[in-house]
Enzyme design. Structure first.
Site, PDB file in Angstrom:
ATOM      1  N   ASP A 129       0.849  -1.202   0.000  1.00 43.27           N
ATOM      2  CA  ASP A 129       0.000   0.000   0.000  1.00 43.27           C
ATOM      3  C   ASP A 129       0.884   1.252   0.000  1.00 43.27           C
ATOM      4  OD1 ASP A 129       0.879  -0.181   2.604  1.00 43.27           O
ATOM      5  OD2 ASP A 129      -1.104   0.017   3.527  1.00 43.27           O
ATOM      6  N   SER A 130       2.217   1.050   0.016  1.00 43.33           N
ATOM      7  CA  SER A 130       3.148   2.155  -0.254  1.00 43.33           C
ATOM      8  C   SER A 130       2.877   2.739  -1.637  1.00 43.33           C
ATOM      9  CB  SER A 130       4.600   1.669  -0.152  1.00 43.33           C
ATOM     10  OG  SER A 130       4.796   0.495  -0.913  1.00 43.33           O
ATOM     11  N   GLU A 136      -1.344  -5.466   8.577  1.00 46.36           N
ATOM     12  CA  GLU A 136      -0.521  -4.918   9.664  1.00 46.36           C
ATOM     13  C   GLU A 136      -1.131  -5.240  11.029  1.00 46.36           C
ATOM     14  OE1 GLU A 136       0.093  -0.727   9.005  1.00 46.36           O
ATOM     15  OE2 GLU A 136       0.934  -1.064   7.006  1.00 46.36           O
ATOM     16  N   GLU A 180       9.287  -4.153  10.481  1.00 44.87           N
ATOM     17  CA  GLU A 180       9.671  -2.843   9.923  1.00 44.87           C
ATOM     18  C   GLU A 180      10.209  -1.927  11.014  1.00 44.87           C
ATOM     19  OE1 GLU A 180       6.894  -1.034   7.208  1.00 44.87           O
ATOM     20  OE2 GLU A 180       8.043   0.838   7.146  1.00 44.87           O
ATOM     21  N   LYS A 196      -1.201  -9.390   2.764  1.00 45.22           N
ATOM     22  CA  LYS A 196      -0.460  -8.913   3.934  1.00 45.22           C
ATOM     23  C   LYS A 196      -1.320  -7.914   4.703  1.00 45.22           C
ATOM     24  CE  LYS A 196       3.265  -6.017   3.718  1.00 45.22           C
ATOM     25  NZ  LYS A 196       2.763  -4.865   4.523  1.00 45.22           N
ATOM     26  N   ASP A 210      -1.068  -6.168  -0.421  1.00 43.38           N
ATOM     27  CA  ASP A 210      -1.433  -5.571   0.870  1.00 43.38           C
ATOM     28  C   ASP A 210      -2.937  -5.333   0.984  1.00 43.38           C
ATOM     29  OD1 ASP A 210       0.627  -5.192   2.664  1.00 43.38           O
ATOM     30  OD2 ASP A 210       1.206  -3.224   1.883  1.00 43.38           O
TER      31      ASP A 210
HETATM   32  O1  KIV Z   1       3.597  -1.134   1.656  1.00 47.75           O
HETATM   33  C1  KIV Z   1       4.777  -1.540   1.631  1.00 47.75           C
HETATM   34  O2  KIV Z   1       5.549  -1.276   0.689  1.00 47.75           O
HETATM   35  C2  KIV Z   1       5.250  -2.337   2.749  1.00 47.75           C
HETATM   36  C3  KIV Z   1       6.711  -2.676   2.806  1.00 47.75           C
HETATM   37  C4  KIV Z   1       7.514  -1.497   3.126  1.00 47.75           C
HETATM   38  C5  KIV Z   1       6.969  -3.804   3.723  1.00 47.75           C
HETATM   39  O3  KIV Z   1       4.480  -2.698   3.587  1.00 47.75           O
END
Ligand code: KIV
Length: 277
Positions: free
Chosen positions: A45-46, A116, A183, A114, A84
């Site tokens: 989600d980056s 959090e 992280e 993924k 994510d």
């Molecule tokens: O969203 C993302 O890119 C991440 C990584 C930095 C692990 O969660």
């Protein structure tokens, strides 16, 4: 070659083989990373910060992740694909988490999702894995909680915070996650978590003692000259040559040297061009 599975990744930890993970958000980047031999590609989600230019990840939607997940999936042959779950698509209830995960799997072709959070996310992880969808956990600095954490800060520095982080990582594993991202965690603590867990840990700003590493592709390639956190190594400096190429293009358009004869079509095709098209 088929895409790497959960079992392949667990075997890598058992055989002390390090796992290389990168983010990707589009077909081209995914294809290049896959051909380079990365083991896992994360549609993070980056995307909200790297591609959409937002200050954090909070505004990213499930539709955004479906779109980018699909683009990336088309570029992968070997790497395991993780997508994510964005903010507020799994926190409401385990049922919401399962529905969101199901959408990602069905609509992107990803092999795992993924999310959090440690202990607090265990019920969601249980619901998703019970339905047969593999989950990657993410503890330490969890960017979706950036406001609650008071910024982008290293986590687990005090004794109490370190103990909580260990409990979080263990809770995520116990709930069924097959892998855990750590992280911005002190290196010694990340190494301790890695030794305690049976599933692989993937570090970002968590030292060399993890089972693998993840970096954001644009950081790794040096495409963000204004972003230089301590944990990033730029394996290339592509921003400057990319900018030079754009400048050369602008100059060539302006002075009329592009397009040249070889880039142009004519009503009567030459024999050489006719063979090509
Ligand atoms: O969203 C993302 O890119 C991440 C990584 C930095 C692990 O969660």
């Amino acid at each position: 070659m088929a895409r790497k599975t959960v079992l392949d990744l667990l075997k890598m930890k058992a055989g002390s083989q390090k796992i290389a993970m990168v983010t990707a958000y589009d077909y081209t980047m995914a294809r290049i990373a896959d051909a380079a031999g990365v083991d896992m590609v994360l549609v993070g989600d980056s995307v909200g910060m790297v591609i959409q230019g937002q200050p954090d990840t909070l505004a990213v939607t499930l539709d955004d992740m479906v779109y980018h997940g699909r683009c990336v999936a088309r570029g992968l042959q070997n790497a395991h694909l993780v997508v994510d779950l964005p903010f507020m698509t799994y926190q409401v209830s385990p049922a919401q988490a399962l529905e969101s995960s199901g959408r990602l799997v069905k609509e992107t072709g990803c092999q795992s999702v993924k999310l959090e959070g440690g202990e607090r996310s265990a019920p969601a992880i249980e619901a998703i894995t019970r339905a047969g969808i593999p989950v990657v956990g993410h503890v330490g600095l969890t960017p979706q909680s950036v406001h609650a954490l008071g910024g982008w800060r290293v986590q687990g520095r005090s004794e109490a915070d370190a103990a909580q982080l260990i409990r979080d990582a263990e809770a995520v594993q116990a709930a069924g996650a097959f892998c855990v991202v750590l992280e911005m965690v002190p290196a010694e603590l990340a190494a301790e978590v890695t030794a305690r867990l049976e599933v692989p840990t993937i570090g970002i700003g968590a030292g060399v003692g993890c089972d693998g590493q993840v970096l954001v592709c644009n950081d790794l390639l040096g495409l963000n000259s204004d972003f230089a956190p301590r944990f990033v190594r730029r394996f290339a400096e592509l921003e400057a040559p990319a900018k030079s190429a754009f400048e050369a293009y602008v100059a060539a358009v302006r002075d009329g040297s592009f397009p040249a004869e070889e880039h142009s079509f004519h009503r009567t095709r030459s024999a050489k061009v006719a063979r090509l098209y």
